[in-house]
Design an enzyme around this catalytic site. Structure first.
Site, mmCIF file in Angstrom:
data_model
loop_
_atom_site.group_PDB
_atom_site.id
_atom_site.type_symbol
_atom_site.label_atom_id
_atom_site.label_comp_id
_atom_site.label_asym_id
_atom_site.label_seq_id
_atom_site.Cartn_x
_atom_site.Cartn_y
_atom_site.Cartn_z
ATOM 1 N N ARG A 50 -22.141 3.788 13.505
ATOM 2 C CA ARG A 50 -21.994 3.145 12.256
ATOM 3 C C ARG A 50 -22.320 4.146 11.140
ATOM 4 O O ARG A 50 -21.991 3.962 9.907
ATOM 5 C CB ARG A 50 -22.914 1.739 12.090
ATOM 6 N N TYR A 103 -4.469 -4.384 -8.534
ATOM 7 C CA TYR A 103 -4.237 -4.840 -7.041
ATOM 8 C C TYR A 103 -4.930 -6.334 -7.126
ATOM 9 O O TYR A 103 -6.211 -6.312 -7.660
ATOM 10 C CB TYR A 103 -4.813 -4.112 -6.104
ATOM 11 N N ASP A 175 -7.891 4.133 -8.311
ATOM 12 C CA ASP A 175 -7.062 3.732 -7.278
ATOM 13 C C ASP A 175 -5.657 4.700 -6.976
ATOM 14 O O ASP A 175 -5.009 4.215 -8.009
ATOM 15 C CB ASP A 175 -6.875 2.419 -7.260
ATOM 16 N N LYS A 200 -2.061 2.677 3.741
ATOM 17 C CA LYS A 200 -0.771 2.673 3.271
ATOM 18 C C LYS A 200 0.082 4.319 3.538
ATOM 19 O O LYS A 200 0.263 4.416 4.580
ATOM 20 C CB LYS A 200 -0.619 2.664 1.575
#
Length: 387
Positions: A50, A103, A175, A200
């Site tokens: 982690r 978004y 973004d 993406k």
């Protein structure tokens, strides 16, 4: 080392640095924890996945190089990266100047989650940079926008807004998902932080979910590390491996995405069933000149408003054969969706109207299929749905 070209970094950055056996491609390190030599001495820099993990570190290296950034961290999703930026930048009574068209989940995060902690947001049309300057208040801690935006593909002069942010000593985040670093590198334009959904274009095959934050600010990166480690939004090794693999072909894929998108935009711009095409590569597009200045090419996203009812628009989508009716974007396959009832359905009618999202708006993610196949598919679907 001589500065390398984008495509070279995509193939080679971060590889071969972690494997003791000389593997050409960084393996998937699926383990959770790492051996110590003694209670006070670790065998390596890794102790618990982690915190840090070799497969993810390989992806971090390529993402930072592709963005011309000093520090990159990758996350379990693009939204996890965006949440980390907001968590780091904002506190009770903070004010945000945000792009009017975001978004949908970014909009929701600001207005329905962070608002509960006292964060106030002013949404403005950032295509006019004066709107940004006029919206800044004494407690403004963040300017946040997309360019191109989702789904209207609006273009903001990023360097101009970055100068405004510097003048007012306000952190600025962008973004960059719709462009990917292959087409636009906001850090080079003066932005403090870039967030991106690696799901993406970087991954590029619709088979991995991942996100990234990139910055040149060491202190900011240290804050991102604290948030990421303690909130636990770290990227798993299998998705990190797939995203790293996708990055190798990003440059080549984006060339075909852009080539196909230009052809689709031009075809639709001349079609009688289409009211308006939103594509930064068209000379008629608002701020086309800005896009030409700050982007290497105009991207693989095209949005259109049909001269059609909601029902006719649905009929067009249902008639498509090569284009797949699905959310998301940036994969090798061409996708299509209707924002009003799919990706942006959680927004109110008023919010959609303010963002310009009409019932007849269609968003295309143009893939890398044969160009003529895509154009033929659009022709037959428009004929079937818009009689």
């Amino acid at each position: 080392m001589t500065k390398r070209q984008f495509a070279t970094n995509g193939v080679h950055s971060g590889e071969g640095e972690h494997d003791a056996h000389g593997a050409l491609v960084t393996p998937i390190y699926a383990n959770v924890t790492y051996r110590y030599d003694s209670p006070t001495e670790m065998k390596s820099e890794y102790r618990y996945s982690r915190m840090k993990e070799p497969t993810r570190e390989s992806l971090n290296a390529v993402v930072s190089d592709l963005h011309n950034g000093e520090y990159a961290r990758t996350f379990a999703s693009g939204m996890a990266a965006i949440n980390t930026l907001f968590t780091t930048a904002l506190s009770a009574d903070s004010h945000v100047v945000a792009g009017q068209t975001l978004y949908a989940e970014s909009h929701t995060l600001l207005t329905r989650v962070f608002s509960d902690f006292g964060v106030d947001v002013t949404f403005v049309d950032t295509t006019d940079t004066e709107n940004v300057a006029n919206a800044i208040e004494e407690n403004t801690d963040l300017i946040y926008l997309e360019s191109p935006t989702n789904p209207m593909l609006q273009i903001t002069d990023i360097a101009a807004v970055a100068a405004i942010a510097d003048e007012h000593d306000v952190l600025m985040g962008v973004d960059n998902t719709f462009s990917s670093p292959a087409l636009q590198r906001p850090l080079d334009l003066g932005v403090d932080v870039v967030v991106e959904s690696l799901t993406k274009y970087v991954s590029g095959h619709s088979d991995a979910i991942a996100g990234a934050i990139v910055t040149n600010d060491k202190a900011l990166d240290a804050e991102f590390e604290v948030i990421q480690y303690n909130q636990g939004a770290t990227l798993g090794p299998h998705d990190a491996f797939l995203a790293r693999r996708g990055a190798k072909t990003l440059g080549a894929r984006m060339e075909k995405h852009c080539e196909n998108a230009r052809a689709v935009a031009q075809f639709l711009d001349e079609h009688d069933a289409v009211d308006r095409v939103y594509y930064p590569g068209l000379a008629s597009h608002t701020n086309h000149e800005v896009a030409a200045e700050q982007m290497a090419d105009f991207g693989g996203m095209v949005s259109v408003e049909l001269d059609a009812t909601l029902e006719e628009t649905i009929a067009v989508l249902e008639a498509l054969e090569v284009f797949q009716l699905a959310e998301s974007l940036g994969g090798v396959e061409s996708l299509v969706e209707q924002p009003a009832v799919m990706t942006h359905q959680d927004l109110s009618v008023e919010e959609r109207d303010k963002a310009g999202i009409a019932d007849s708006l269609i968003r295309f993610s143009i893939g890398i299929e044969g160009t003529e196949d895509l154009l033929h598919d659009l022709e037959q679907a428009l004929a079937a749905g818009c009689n």
